[in-house]
Design a protein around this motif. Structure first.
Motif, PDB file in Angstrom:
ATOM      1  N   LYS A  54      52.086  49.129  35.752  1.00 54.99           N
ATOM      2  CA  LYS A  54      52.908  48.476  36.774  1.00 54.99           C
ATOM      3  C   LYS A  54      53.996  47.626  36.151  1.00 54.99           C
ATOM      4  N   LYS A  55      54.942  47.213  36.988  1.00 55.20           N
ATOM      5  CA  LYS A  55      55.999  46.291  36.564  1.00 55.20           C
ATOM      6  C   LYS A  55      55.591  44.834  36.818  1.00 55.20           C
ATOM      7  N   THR A  56      54.435  44.631  37.467  1.00 54.18           N
ATOM      8  CA  THR A  56      53.952  43.279  37.772  1.00 54.18           C
ATOM      9  C   THR A  56      52.456  43.192  37.489  1.00 54.18           C
ATOM     10  N   THR A  57      51.983  41.962  37.421  1.00 59.98           N
ATOM     11  CA  THR A  57      50.546  41.692  37.385  1.00 59.98           C
ATOM     12  C   THR A  57      50.218  40.810  38.583  1.00 59.98           C
ATOM     13  N   VAL A  58      49.320  41.279  39.462  1.00 59.45           N
ATOM     14  CA  VAL A  58      48.796  40.456  40.555  1.00 59.45           C
ATOM     15  C   VAL A  58      47.280  40.626  40.557  1.00 59.45           C
ATOM     16  N   LEU A  59      46.561  39.566  40.179  1.00 58.92           N
ATOM     17  CA  LEU A  59      45.112  39.633  40.078  1.00 58.92           C
ATOM     18  C   LEU A  59      44.464  38.543  40.921  1.00 58.92           C
ATOM     19  N   PHE A  60      43.343  38.904  41.563  1.00 63.46           N
ATOM     20  CA  PHE A  60      42.588  37.952  42.369  1.00 63.46           C
ATOM     21  C   PHE A  60      41.121  38.009  41.979  1.00 63.46           C
ATOM     22  N   GLU A  61      40.548  36.847  41.717  1.00 70.07           N
ATOM     23  CA  GLU A  61      39.118  36.735  41.439  1.00 70.07           C
ATOM     24  C   GLU A  61      38.646  35.418  42.057  1.00 70.07           C
ATOM     25  N   PRO A  62      37.788  35.466  43.061  1.00 67.51           N
ATOM     26  CA  PRO A  62      37.444  34.247  43.809  1.00 67.51           C
ATOM     27  C   PRO A  62      36.767  33.162  42.988  1.00 67.51           C
TER      28      PRO A  62
ATOM     29  N   ASP B 184      56.291  36.584  54.825  1.00 66.37           N
ATOM     30  CA  ASP B 184      55.555  36.762  56.082  1.00 66.37           C
ATOM     31  C   ASP B 184      54.062  36.984  55.854  1.00 66.37           C
ATOM     32  N   LEU B 185      53.684  37.294  54.605  1.00 65.17           N
ATOM     33  CA  LEU B 185      52.273  37.488  54.270  1.00 65.17           C
ATOM     34  C   LEU B 185      51.621  36.192  53.789  1.00 65.17           C
ATOM     35  N   LEU B 186      52.421  35.141  53.613  1.00 66.40           N
ATOM     36  CA  LEU B 186      51.944  33.925  52.975  1.00 66.40           C
ATOM     37  C   LEU B 186      51.725  32.801  53.978  1.00 66.40           C
TER      38      LEU B 186
ATOM     39  N   LEU C  31      51.527  29.679  45.489  1.00 67.52           N
ATOM     40  CA  LEU C  31      51.471  30.365  46.779  1.00 67.52           C
ATOM     41  C   LEU C  31      50.046  30.380  47.315  1.00 67.52           C
ATOM     42  N   THR C  32      49.937  30.499  48.638  1.00 69.91           N
ATOM     43  CA  THR C  32      48.649  30.592  49.329  1.00 69.91           C
ATOM     44  C   THR C  32      48.755  31.670  50.398  1.00 69.91           C
ATOM     45  N   LEU C  33      47.737  32.505  50.490  1.00 71.95           N
ATOM     46  CA  LEU C  33      47.734  33.563  51.497  1.00 71.95           C
ATOM     47  C   LEU C  33      46.300  33.894  51.905  1.00 71.95           C
ATOM     48  N   LYS C  34      46.167  34.581  53.033  1.00 69.25           N
ATOM     49  CA  LYS C  34      44.848  35.042  53.460  1.00 69.25           C
ATOM     50  C   LYS C  34      44.373  36.139  52.509  1.00 69.25           C
ATOM     51  N   ILE C  35      43.082  36.134  52.253  1.00 70.11           N
ATOM     52  CA  ILE C  35      42.531  37.085  51.286  1.00 70.11           C
ATOM     53  C   ILE C  35      42.784  38.529  51.712  1.00 70.11           C
ATOM     54  N   GLU C  36      42.736  38.782  53.013  1.00 73.47           N
ATOM     55  CA  GLU C  36      42.952  40.160  53.483  1.00 73.47           C
ATOM     56  C   GLU C  36      44.400  40.625  53.284  1.00 73.47           C
ATOM     57  N   ASN C  37      45.320  39.684  53.018  1.00 73.68           N
ATOM     58  CA  ASN C  37      46.724  40.051  52.803  1.00 73.68           C
ATOM     59  C   ASN C  37      47.042  40.383  51.345  1.00 73.68           C
TER      60      ASN C  37
ATOM     61  N   PRO D 269      46.117  42.883  49.188  1.00 74.58           N
ATOM     62  CA  PRO D 269      46.563  44.249  48.845  1.00 74.58           C
ATOM     63  C   PRO D 269      48.005  44.528  49.274  1.00 74.58           C
ATOM     64  N   GLU D 270      48.386  44.091  50.468  1.00 73.89           N
ATOM     65  CA  GLU D 270      49.754  44.324  50.925  1.00 73.89           C
ATOM     66  C   GLU D 270      50.744  43.489  50.119  1.00 73.89           C
ATOM     67  N   PHE D 271      50.338  42.260  49.759  1.00 71.36           N
ATOM     68  CA  PHE D 271      51.210  41.447  48.903  1.00 71.36           C
ATOM     69  C   PHE D 271      51.401  42.129  47.550  1.00 71.36           C
ATOM     70  N   GLN D 272      50.322  42.648  46.964  1.00 77.57           N
ATOM     71  CA  GLN D 272      50.438  43.346  45.677  1.00 77.57           C
ATOM     72  C   GLN D 272      51.424  44.505  45.780  1.00 77.57           C
ATOM     73  N   ARG D 273      51.310  45.278  46.862  1.00 78.67           N
ATOM     74  CA  ARG D 273      52.169  46.452  47.031  1.00 78.67           C
ATOM     75  C   ARG D 273      53.630  46.049  47.178  1.00 78.67           C
ATOM     76  N   ARG D 274      53.916  45.077  48.048  1.00 76.82           N
ATOM     77  CA  ARG D 274      55.310  44.708  48.315  1.00 76.82           C
ATOM     78  C   ARG D 274      55.942  43.924  47.167  1.00 76.82           C
ATOM     79  N   PHE D 275      55.154  43.105  46.518  1.00 71.10           N
ATOM     80  CA  PHE D 275      55.655  42.363  45.361  1.00 71.10           C
ATOM     81  C   PHE D 275      56.030  43.341  44.250  1.00 71.10           C
ATOM     82  N   GLU D 276      55.156  44.309  43.994  1.00 71.72           N
ATOM     83  CA  GLU D 276      55.431  45.335  42.978  1.00 71.72           C
ATOM     84  C   GLU D 276      56.678  46.136  43.342  1.00 71.72           C
ATOM     85  N   ALA D 277      56.806  46.523  44.603  1.00 69.62           N
ATOM     86  CA  ALA D 277      57.960  47.338  45.026  1.00 69.62           C
ATOM     87  C   ALA D 277      59.263  46.563  44.857  1.00 69.62           C
TER      88      ALA D 277
END
Length: 575
Positions: free
Chosen positions: A349-357, A410-412, A424-430, A432-440
């Motif tokens: 990928k061109k970005t790194t977005v990782l989540f671990e609770p 709008d996801l945040l 940044l802060t966002l809902k956990i369910e958001n 995957p979509e944040f990863q996709r749009r941020f990467e794009a």
């Protein structure tokens, strides 16, 4: 990872020649000065010999008269006062400075550092409620508050005035405080807008001394704290900051406050000269660790300590916090690297977005920085806090991270920051979509060059040019920092002298002895994490080196050595 070397253009030839003549220095050093905007003898004198006379009148700062008037009223009426600041290095040094200075003038003065996890950055409603319960009528807020419009209004309703001493960019509307000191205010004509938060606090107490005709040395004794804030907050070390850092380092090296003296001791730096990089890598992280692991108030307690024994005990506790922080940092960084290396999709990928609770919130900003360095691409590291994903983001040179995050706003739930760093802060369910749009967004807008680490090189010199006089004058360019970075040099077509070797516990560093083809000059150097390059050195072919020049002190003996940043091997056999 391949790096690009950007060699700066040489300065104006006539100006270089002029400085070389009037200062009796070689053209390489004159060029460094011209690159830094130093072009005349008087400018060079001010650069090499910073003076307290170069400090600006504090009353040039908008609202300074109002701030001192309100402070005078508090002293006269014996009001209860709180000194408030954030839990990072700039905030805690600011609070320590202003609290220590004002303590003799008040019977009832306290400090307050918000809890990182319960209150977050800046002025908090919880803090204001506490002040009201304590019958406090004046709060001096440092390194924060310039955007706290609603919170300051809330405090006014409770009969609490604020004096704000901040250095962040204000919003369109200023808080209705008794005074808003901020050199970045649009209506403020203060000559230097690059002060740290602690620097603004320094100007505040300097103004108090001027108003009451107190000896300025009462202010100068806190310059070690100001130097720590300047280095740790990475503000430009030019103009007024250069003067403050210059004398602050002198104080830090000769007579630091009790708290800093004990931090120096637990850092293992007793008996040697402390510079800006020592603050950045040794002192600052220990002060920060208190707020990351426990409470930023512990750092202030240490910095204002007046008892040697108590300070010694507190410094050991803070050092333990730093060890804990380093453990979290090391473990989480390795976990993150393992996640990427084991997943081809993530690697490419061109970005790194990782989540671990379970990742510790206090170190994810550091982890984001480390991963950005390793993979050199925009990075977001997230953990869980209060049922939401919260995290830190870091960028690479030239790419606007804030714009990329704003594209996904709008996801945040909320976000803030600037071009190179954000939270940044966002809902956990958001996620995957944040990863996709941020990467794009990044893939579409980042250039190939921005994904390659860049090294800015001041000039090309020969090994023969590095002598005792050259280094003696180069040391006088200090303190180094943004706006006056440590000079980086390139020397081409050098050879291994035959004695270079791997060193270090894991044999991952490189100790070199290089000889220059043209002059036969030999110089030693060290390259951290460059052990794998030894085979390339020993082919017998020439190569190019990129480095800074350092002083190596061993067993009381001082030598000049190169600190290698990179090497290139562009020459085929016989070329």
């Amino acid at each position: 990872m391949e790096k690009t070397w950007n060699i700066k253009e040489s300065g104006d030839d006539e100006k270089i020649e002029h400085l070389s003549n009037v200062l009796n220095i070689d053209r390489f050093l004159s060029n460094l000065l011209v690159q830094r905007g130093v072009e005349t003898f008087d400018e060079a004198k001010a650069f090499f010999r910073p003076d307290f006379e170069h400090l600006h009148d504090p009353f040039l700062m908008k609202d300074m008269d109002k701030a001192i008037d309100r402070l005078d009223t508090a002293v006269e009426n014996k009001e209860k006062v709180f000194v408030y600041g954030d839990y990072d290095v700039d905030g805690t040094t600011s609070v320590a400075l202003v609290f220590s200075f004002l303590r003799p003038f008040f019977d009832n003065i306290q400090f307050y550092i918000p809890n990182r996890y319960e209150e977050g950055y800046g002025i908090s409603y919880k803090g204001i409620d506490h002040f009201a319960e304590e019958n406090c009528s004046l709060v001096i807020a440092l390194d924060c508050g310039i955007k706290a419009v609603e919170k300051i209004e809330y405090a006014k309703e409770k009969g609490i005035d604020f004096i704000i001493c901040d250095h962040h960019t204000p919003g369109d509307v200023l808080p209705a405080a008794a005074a808003c000191l901020d050199p970045k205010r649009k209506d403020c004509n203060y000559p230097d807008e690059n002060l740290s938060g602690c620097g603004v606090g320094f100007k505040f107490i300097q103004a108090y001394c001027k108003r009451h005709k107190l000896d300025y040395h009462k202010v100068y004794e806190y310059l070690d704290l100001v130097a720590v804030s300047i280095a740790s907050d990475i503000v430009p070390i030019v103009g007024e900051n250069r003067v403050l850092a210059y004398y602050g380092l002198q104080k830090l090296n000769t007579n630091p406050c009790i708290g800093l003296k004990h931090i120096i001791k637990v850092s293992g730096m007793q008996g040697r000269e402390i510079g800006i990089s020592d603050i950045v890598f040794k002192i600052g992280p220990r002060i920060n660790a208190a707020g990351r692991i426990d409470s930023g108030g512990d750092a202030v307690d240490l910095l204002i300590a007046e008892n040697e024994e108590m300070a010694g005990s507190m410094s050991i506790d803070i050092d333990k916090c730093n060890d804990t922080r380093k453990g979290f940092d090391r473990d989480i960084t390795q976990q993150a690297l393992d996640l990427i290396s084991s997943n081809e999709k993530l690697k490419n990928k061109k970005t790194t977005v990782l989540f671990e609770p379970e990742w510790h919130k206090g170190v994810i900003g550091i982890v984001a920085s480390r991963l950005t360095e390793y993979y050199y691409r925009p990075t977001v590291i997230l953990t869980e806090s209060k049922g939401l994903a919260t995290g830190s983001a870091r960028s690479v040179e030239g790419f606007d991270l804030y714009k990329a995050i704003d594209h996904c706003s709008d996801l945040l739930e909320n976000f803030g920051g600037h071009m190179y760093a954000a939270g940044l802060t966002l809902k956990i369910e958001n996620i995957p979509e944040f990863q996709r749009r941020f990467e794009a967004f990044v893939e579409k807008n980042i250039t190939p060059d921005q994904l390659i680490p860049q090294i800015d090189v001041d000039e090309e010199i020969g090994l023969r040019d590095i002598n005792e006089k050259f280094f003696r004058i180069l040391k006088q360019f200090r303190p180094f920092g943004p706006g006056n970075l440590k000079p980086v040099f390139v020397t081409k077509r050098v050879f291994d002298y035959g004695t270079s070797k791997k060193v270090g516990k894991d044999q991952d560093h490189l100790k070199v002895e290089l000889i220059e083809e043209k002059s036969g000059s030999i110089k030693q150097g060290i390259g951290f994490s460059m052990g794998p390059d030894l085979d390339n050195l020993q082919t017998g072919n020439p190569f190019d080196v990129c480095y800074t020049i350092e002083e190596n002190v061993y067993n009381g003996r001082s030598t000049i050595q190169m600190m290698l940043k990179d090497m290139k091997f562009p020459y085929a056999e016989g070329n």
